[in-house]
Design an enzyme around this catalytic site. Structure first.
Site, mmCIF file in Angstrom:
data_model
loop_
_atom_site.group_PDB
_atom_site.id
_atom_site.type_symbol
_atom_site.label_atom_id
_atom_site.label_comp_id
_atom_site.label_asym_id
_atom_site.label_seq_id
_atom_site.Cartn_x
_atom_site.Cartn_y
_atom_site.Cartn_z
ATOM 1 N N ARG A 51 11.576 3.480 7.918
ATOM 2 C CA ARG A 51 11.643 4.816 7.325
ATOM 3 C C ARG A 51 10.750 5.728 8.144
ATOM 4 O O ARG A 51 10.032 5.291 9.026
ATOM 5 C CB ARG A 51 11.336 4.820 5.826
ATOM 6 C CG ARG A 51 10.401 3.795 5.277
ATOM 7 C CD ARG A 51 8.983 3.901 5.759
ATOM 8 N NE ARG A 51 8.502 5.262 5.586
ATOM 9 C CZ ARG A 51 7.513 5.793 6.255
ATOM 10 N NH1 ARG A 51 6.865 5.091 7.176
ATOM 11 N NH2 ARG A 51 7.122 7.028 6.046
ATOM 12 N N GLY A 52 10.824 7.037 7.815
ATOM 13 C CA GLY A 52 10.144 8.019 8.660
ATOM 14 C C GLY A 52 11.177 8.556 9.646
ATOM 15 O O GLY A 52 11.828 7.770 10.352
ATOM 16 N N ALA A 53 11.336 9.877 9.676
ATOM 17 C CA ALA A 53 12.460 10.458 10.431
ATOM 18 C C ALA A 53 12.533 9.999 11.901
ATOM 19 O O ALA A 53 13.590 9.540 12.359
ATOM 20 C CB ALA A 53 12.406 11.979 10.328
ATOM 21 N N ARG A 94 20.891 7.945 5.892
ATOM 22 C CA ARG A 94 19.941 8.813 5.170
ATOM 23 C C ARG A 94 20.216 10.263 5.588
ATOM 24 O O ARG A 94 20.100 10.601 6.773
ATOM 25 C CB ARG A 94 18.487 8.412 5.461
ATOM 26 C CG ARG A 94 18.145 7.059 4.824
ATOM 27 C CD ARG A 94 16.665 6.819 4.701
ATOM 28 N NE ARG A 94 16.046 7.587 3.657
ATOM 29 C CZ ARG A 94 14.720 7.683 3.506
ATOM 30 N NH1 ARG A 94 13.913 7.057 4.336
ATOM 31 N NH2 ARG A 94 14.214 8.393 2.527
ATOM 32 N N ASP A 238 11.009 15.932 7.838
ATOM 33 C CA ASP A 238 12.277 15.224 8.070
ATOM 34 C C ASP A 238 13.322 16.138 8.676
ATOM 35 O O ASP A 238 14.254 15.677 9.342
ATOM 36 C CB ASP A 238 12.807 14.642 6.752
ATOM 37 C CG ASP A 238 12.205 13.282 6.511
ATOM 38 O OD1 ASP A 238 11.001 13.229 6.189
ATOM 39 O OD2 ASP A 238 12.913 12.281 6.706
ATOM 40 N N LYS A 249 8.648 14.640 2.540
ATOM 41 C CA LYS A 249 8.560 13.778 1.359
ATOM 42 C C LYS A 249 8.272 14.570 0.082
ATOM 43 O O LYS A 249 7.424 15.465 0.094
ATOM 44 C CB LYS A 249 7.462 12.732 1.605
ATOM 45 C CG LYS A 249 7.195 11.777 0.475
ATOM 46 C CD LYS A 249 8.437 11.077 -0.042
ATOM 47 C CE LYS A 249 9.213 10.356 1.046
ATOM 48 N NZ LYS A 249 10.598 9.998 0.625
HETATM 49 O O1 MRU Z 1 11.363 8.395 2.709
HETATM 50 P P1 MRU Z 1 10.559 8.265 3.977
HETATM 51 O O2 MRU Z 1 9.441 7.300 3.880
HETATM 52 O O3 MRU Z 1 11.455 8.020 5.169
HETATM 53 O O4 MRU Z 1 9.926 9.709 4.181
HETATM 54 C C1 MRU Z 1 9.156 9.943 5.333
HETATM 55 C C2 MRU Z 1 8.567 11.304 5.371
HETATM 56 O O5 MRU Z 1 8.775 12.119 4.510
HETATM 57 C C3 MRU Z 1 7.766 11.642 6.581
HETATM 58 O O6 MRU Z 1 6.769 12.555 6.255
HETATM 59 C C4 MRU Z 1 8.692 12.252 7.656
HETATM 60 O O7 MRU Z 1 9.794 11.449 7.876
HETATM 61 C C5 MRU Z 1 7.981 12.469 8.923
HETATM 62 S S1 MRU Z 1 7.530 10.935 9.644
HETATM 63 C C6 MRU Z 1 6.796 11.211 11.123
#
Ligand code: MRU
Length: 348
Positions: A51-53, A94, A238, A249
């Site tokens: 996870r994480g964009a 996603r 994201d 988030k």
């Molecule tokens: O649902 P997630 O854990 O994928 O959400 C991640 C976030 O909201 C991060 O802040 C975002 O992807 C930036 S990560 C460098």
């Protein structure tokens, strides 16, 4: 610990396979899962193994490599059509993280010109994209750290570190860089319900790097700010719209409103690949809704009264007017708006 405070890699390509650190098990268990099929990679993205964009984008790029394995036998150009269904699975995994579609588009551009077996050239591109993400994060680390004028404490939300990217991190990269030069003394991390990315992942990364971290329940942040404990809120994104509105988030918007009220500054740190110029503003950003069970339970245990419903948007949108700086690898946009975001791209 190395000089960059960065030892963790959540996405790896080894021996012709994709390995993902199963982030659902952290911090209690460190287990890598191996992937050889694109559909399984799409499932892993949707199910939060990764996870994480930016990490999702890197993973999707390797997912394209797996889709291209052995397809050349179907014909010198027929293979492109043969893998379309698998690429669509990745794209749908996603919806908010625009880095996913950005990475797929980049891989598709390479696919257009390939002669012969596409796998080696696509692997080369995926590795390049991965490495570029790490380099971009290091640059953002320098640029973001330079905005912090004096040693202070910062608040972050969710996890934006090595786990959420190709490596090093976006907002957490800035925090790493700022800590290394003495501008960050300690980090407050929202625990980040419902998936607890702050408690499980950000705290895990910072503890390993010996950067002091203090967790708080998400609802405690406003009170912490009111006590003058925080100078900057530093978060990732994201998807950033063309006018600077930023999806991140769920809970980031709340942190942003609280920050403005208390005179605390807000820094959004994200690579150019997170800025989606085809999305004019935050209203046009698709917001992923996740299953109610994630809110109704905790660590697999039901916590809510039986019969209660739950609303579970995974992201919210912070309007550009609440953002003091967007930090990218190509430069910083102060007080972002459509013209300033466009100027960043013109300069880049
Ligand atoms: O649902 P997630 O854990 O994928 O959400 C991640 C976030 O909201 C991060 O802040 C975002 O992807 C930036 S990560 C460098």
């Amino acid at each position: 610990m190395n000089s960059h405070h960065d030892d963790i890699r959540a996405v790896m390509w080894r021996n012709d396979k994709l390995y993902l650190l199963d982030q659902r098990l952290l911090p209690h268990q460190q287990k890598f899962l191996a992937f050889e099929k694109t559909a399984a990679v799409a499932d892993a993205i949707r199910d939060m193994v990764v996870r994480g964009a930016p990490a999702i984008g890197v993973t999707a790029a390797y997912g394209v490599v797996l889709a291209a394995r052995g397809v050349y036998a179907t014909g010198p150009s027929a293979w492109r059509q043969a893998i379309e269904t698998e690429l669509a699975l990745l794209a749908a995994a996603r919806p908010t993280a625009v880095n996913l579609c950005w990475a797929l588009e980049r891989m598709k551009r390479v696919m257009e010109d390939v002669q012969g077996d596409p796998e080696p050239i696509l692997l080369q591109e995926a590795k390049l994209l991965h490495e570029e993400d790490i380099q971009a994060n290091r640059r953002m680390g320098e640029l973001g750290a330079a905005l912090i004028e004096r040693p202070c404490s910062v608040l972050t939300h969710c996890n934006t570190g090595s786990l959420a990217t190709g490596g090093y991190g976006t907002a957490l990269g800035v925090i790493r860089s700022a800590f290394a030069v003495g501008r960050v003394e300690g980090v407050f991390a929202d625990e980040t319900r419902p998936w607890l990315q702050g408690a499980r992942l950000t705290a895990w990364e910072l503890v390993q790097d010996q950067i002091p971290v203090t967790l708080l329940a998400d609802g405690a942040a406003a009170w912490l700010m009111s006590r003058g404990k925080i100078d900057w809120v530093i978060v990732g994104a994201d998807r950033i719209a063309a006018n600077g509105d930023a999806a991140n988030k769920i809970g980031t918007y709340s942190a942003a409103v609280n920050a403005r009220y208390h005179g605390v500054k807000l820094m959004v740190v994200a690579p150019l690949s997170t800025i989606d110029r085809s999305t004019p503003d935050g209203k046009a950003i698709p917001i992923e809704q996740r299953p109610a069970i994630e809110v109704l339970s905790l660590a697999g245990q039901p916590v809510a009264a039986e019969g209660a419903a739950a609303w579970n948007p995974s992201f919210d949108v912070t309007p550009a007017e609440l953002i003091d700086a967007i930090v990218t690898e190509k430069g910083v946009v102060l007080k972002p708006d459509a013209a300033r975001v466009a100027a960043l791209f013109d300069a880049a």
